[in-house]
Design an enzyme around this catalytic site. Sequence first.
Site, PDB file in Angstrom:
ATOM      1  N   ASP A   1       9.454   4.238  17.407  1.00 17.07           N
ATOM      2  CA  ASP A   1       8.072   4.733  17.431  1.00 17.07           C
ATOM      3  C   ASP A   1       7.988   6.130  16.834  1.00 17.07           C
ATOM      4  O   ASP A   1       8.069   7.135  17.560  1.00 17.07           O
ATOM      5  CB  ASP A   1       7.539   4.732  18.869  1.00 17.07           C
ATOM      6  CG  ASP A   1       6.099   5.211  18.934  1.00 17.07           C
ATOM      7  OD1 ASP A   1       5.665   5.653  20.009  1.00 17.07           O
ATOM      8  OD2 ASP A   1       5.421   5.179  17.885  1.00 17.07           O
TER       9      ASP A   1
ATOM     10  N   ASP B   1       3.285   0.241  13.209  1.00 13.74           N
ATOM     11  CA  ASP B   1       3.633   1.199  14.255  1.00 13.74           C
ATOM     12  C   ASP B   1       4.436   0.446  15.307  1.00 13.74           C
ATOM     13  O   ASP B   1       3.904  -0.376  16.039  1.00 13.74           O
ATOM     14  CB  ASP B   1       2.354   1.777  14.874  1.00 13.74           C
ATOM     15  CG  ASP B   1       2.634   2.836  15.922  1.00 13.74           C
ATOM     16  OD1 ASP B   1       1.668   3.387  16.465  1.00 13.74           O
ATOM     17  OD2 ASP B   1       3.826   3.106  16.206  1.00 13.74           O
TER      18      ASP B   1
ATOM     19  N   GLU C   1      -0.090  11.273  15.211  1.00 13.50           N
ATOM     20  CA  GLU C   1      -0.674  10.038  15.779  1.00 13.50           C
ATOM     21  C   GLU C   1      -0.544  10.075  17.287  1.00 13.50           C
ATOM     22  O   GLU C   1      -1.433   9.675  18.028  1.00 13.50           O
ATOM     23  CB  GLU C   1       0.043   8.808  15.215  1.00 13.50           C
ATOM     24  CG  GLU C   1      -0.547   7.476  15.663  1.00 13.50           C
ATOM     25  CD  GLU C   1       0.022   6.942  16.964  1.00 13.50           C
ATOM     26  OE1 GLU C   1       1.020   7.505  17.456  1.00 13.50           O
ATOM     27  OE2 GLU C   1      -0.545   5.989  17.510  1.00 13.50           O
ATOM     28  N   GLU C   2       0.564  10.567  17.774  1.00 10.58           N
ATOM     29  CA  GLU C   2       0.832  10.551  19.219  1.00 10.58           C
ATOM     30  C   GLU C   2      -0.145  11.437  19.999  1.00 10.58           C
ATOM     31  O   GLU C   2      -0.272  11.296  21.211  1.00 10.58           O
ATOM     32  CB  GLU C   2       2.281  11.002  19.491  1.00 10.58           C
ATOM     33  CG  GLU C   2       3.321  10.123  18.866  1.00 10.58           C
ATOM     34  CD  GLU C   2       3.447   8.748  19.498  1.00 10.58           C
ATOM     35  OE1 GLU C   2       2.638   8.421  20.379  1.00 10.58           O
ATOM     36  OE2 GLU C   2       4.334   7.982  19.092  1.00 10.58           O
TER      37      GLU C   2
ATOM     38  N   HIS D   1       2.617   6.024  11.109  1.00  8.19           N
ATOM     39  CA  HIS D   1       2.678   7.426  11.531  1.00  8.19           C
ATOM     40  C   HIS D   1       4.138   7.856  11.549  1.00  8.19           C
ATOM     41  O   HIS D   1       5.029   7.093  11.925  1.00  8.19           O
ATOM     42  CB  HIS D   1       1.978   7.648  12.872  1.00  8.19           C
ATOM     43  CG  HIS D   1       2.694   7.198  14.107  1.00  8.19           C
ATOM     44  ND1 HIS D   1       3.639   7.965  14.774  1.00  8.19           N
ATOM     45  CD2 HIS D   1       2.602   6.047  14.801  1.00  8.19           C
ATOM     46  CE1 HIS D   1       4.059   7.317  15.835  1.00  8.19           C
ATOM     47  NE2 HIS D   1       3.466   6.148  15.879  1.00  8.19           N
TER      48      HIS D   1
ATOM     49  N   HIS E   1       8.598   6.069  23.985  1.00  7.60           N
ATOM     50  CA  HIS E   1       8.261   7.463  24.300  1.00  7.60           C
ATOM     51  C   HIS E   1       9.341   8.143  25.132  1.00  7.60           C
ATOM     52  O   HIS E   1       9.056   9.069  25.899  1.00  7.60           O
ATOM     53  CB  HIS E   1       6.897   7.553  24.987  1.00  7.60           C
ATOM     54  CG  HIS E   1       5.761   7.365  24.038  1.00  7.60           C
ATOM     55  ND1 HIS E   1       4.442   7.499  24.384  1.00  7.60           N
ATOM     56  CD2 HIS E   1       5.747   7.024  22.725  1.00  7.60           C
ATOM     57  CE1 HIS E   1       3.662   7.273  23.337  1.00  7.60           C
ATOM     58  NE2 HIS E   1       4.424   6.977  22.314  1.00  7.60           N
TER      59      HIS E   1
HETATM   60  N1  DTR Z   1       0.056   3.869  20.344  1.00  9.96           N
HETATM   61  C1  DTR Z   1       1.337   3.587  19.698  1.00  9.96           C
HETATM   62  C2  DTR Z   1       2.080   2.456  20.331  1.00  9.96           C
HETATM   63  C3  DTR Z   1       1.228   1.253  20.570  1.00  9.96           C
HETATM   64  C4  DTR Z   1       0.816   0.815  21.772  1.00  9.96           C
HETATM   65  N2  DTR Z   1       0.064  -0.311  21.607  1.00  9.96           N
HETATM   66  C5  DTR Z   1      -0.017  -0.575  20.289  1.00  9.96           C
HETATM   67  C6  DTR Z   1      -0.663  -1.621  19.599  1.00  9.96           C
HETATM   68  C7  DTR Z   1      -0.580  -1.630  18.209  1.00  9.96           C
HETATM   69  C8  DTR Z   1       0.128  -0.660  17.527  1.00  9.96           C
HETATM   70  C9  DTR Z   1       0.799   0.399  18.231  1.00  9.96           C
HETATM   71  C10 DTR Z   1       0.703   0.405  19.600  1.00  9.96           C
HETATM   72  C11 DTR Z   1       2.197   4.809  19.768  1.00  9.96           C
HETATM   73  O1  DTR Z   1       2.573   5.180  20.884  1.00  9.96           O
HETATM   74  O2  DTR Z   1       2.480   5.346  18.705  1.00  9.96           O
HETATM   75 ZN    ZN Z   2       4.071   6.458  20.417  1.00  9.05          ZN
HETATM   76 ZN    ZN Z   3       3.593   4.739  17.333  1.00 11.54          ZN
END
Ligand code: DTR
Ligand code: ZN
Ligand code: ZN
Length: 438
Positions: free
Chosen positions: A137, A200, A171-172, A125, A287
């Site tokens: 991220d 990611d 994605e967020e 993403h 974040h």
């Molecule tokens: N959700 C993603 C970060 C994230 C958190 N746990 C995982 C496990 C596998 C891949 C990504 C992630 C984000 O904040 O973009």
């Molecule tokens: Zn994120």
């Molecule tokens: Zn992410």
Amino acid sequence: MSLSVSRRLAAATALALAGLFAATAPAAQASPAAAAAAPTPPDIPLANVKAHLSQFQTIANNNGGNRAHGRAGYKASIDYVKGKLDAAGFTTTVQTFTYNGTTGYNLIADWPGGDPASVLMAGAHLDSVSSGPGINDNGSGSAAVLEAALAVSRAQLQPTKHLRFGWWGAEELGLVGSKYYVNNLPSAERAKLSGYLNFDMIGSSNAGYFVYDDDPAIEQTFKNYFSGIGIPTEIETEGDGRSDHASFKNVGIPVGGLFTGASRTKTSAQAQKWGGTAGQAFDRCYHSSCDTTSAINDTALDRNSDAIAYAIWHLGASTPVPPGPSFENTADVSIPDYPGSAVSSPITVSGVAGNAPATTKVDVNIVHTYRGDLVVDLVAPDGSVYNLHNRSGGSADNIVGSYTVNASSETANGVWNLRVRDAAAQDVGYVNSWKITF
Ligand code: DTR
Ligand code: ZN
Ligand code: ZN
Ligand code: CA
């Protein structure tokens, strides 16, 4: 059990002979994984990946400090990645969608050639949260996937499979862009996707090395890469729904990927094997506004970028994924008839980084005149017991077969045992050999 005396006698004699002539088996031997026929993947230059991160940082600096969905910084990120891919010979498509009343963008890039009926896809993403530039991220995944695509172009790679790359919007906000892509992909096109690889957060400052445990072949491919460079890995356990691979997995497409950790805390055991700081988050800028180019762990980013190239070259070549290392014990071990105690045949495993895979393979060869008498277990180095055979098969002879065990919670190195107990009288046998493959 219910054997005629002559057969029992014959069996006992055979065993005695087997015992006499059993070669003093050599200790367990490791047989290296068979070399795959895939072309050698290139090293991905870390400097190139970091140059893309600098571009993403500049874009955020020039656009309100972020690259979030619906903001100028996100569209500028799309335009940057697209420009690089167009110049490298990819066929690019910008897919638009609307979310929260604003336009979102996915970027899809196809590398010409390969079997159109068998598509390998890698993606990341591209959006950040609104509170920061999102360099780890997920600039890290976006930049590494971009540089792997550019490496495909530099190599003028002609893989067996068709290669496709994707950069997802929003994605967020809940995997919005990747869901939109998958939902709008006709089922006939979905069926062509042999796998989707997701990246990611792959440069976390206090990095861990996590491999998604979804498709076994993809997981094994990444584990082969990391064991090749002597880096132990763990299974990513933050939950399947946490990134864009979930959009593909939800429609039955095989997925895999890599992750270096977010807000969870690194344990002392993890710090022991990976370095970094125990008791601290894998990414303490997750974040946050401090998720900048100075929040990146170069070593982790480099290793993961190379792992992406390794996976694309190997999975794209569609040669069979080589199994991991295997270890065998060929010493005969007599199994006393009931009510004798269980016997064990040990294998000492060493030199295997990390944990055993979810697809640990156990090949068993037991000579016995009544397989229904036997209880056969795999016993891990920490004593965990995985039952392989529990008295099935009735009066048939021998147990010769393969078992797949999810031993992903077990450290691979250590002494593994095949334990056999004869639970019914009047038949005897012996362990002829057994092998464990990671
Ligand atoms: N959700 C993603 C970060 C994230 C958190 N746990 C995982 C496990 C596998 C891949 C990504 C992630 C984000 O904040 O973009
Ligand atoms: Zn994120
Ligand atoms: Zn992410
Ligand atoms: Ca590298």
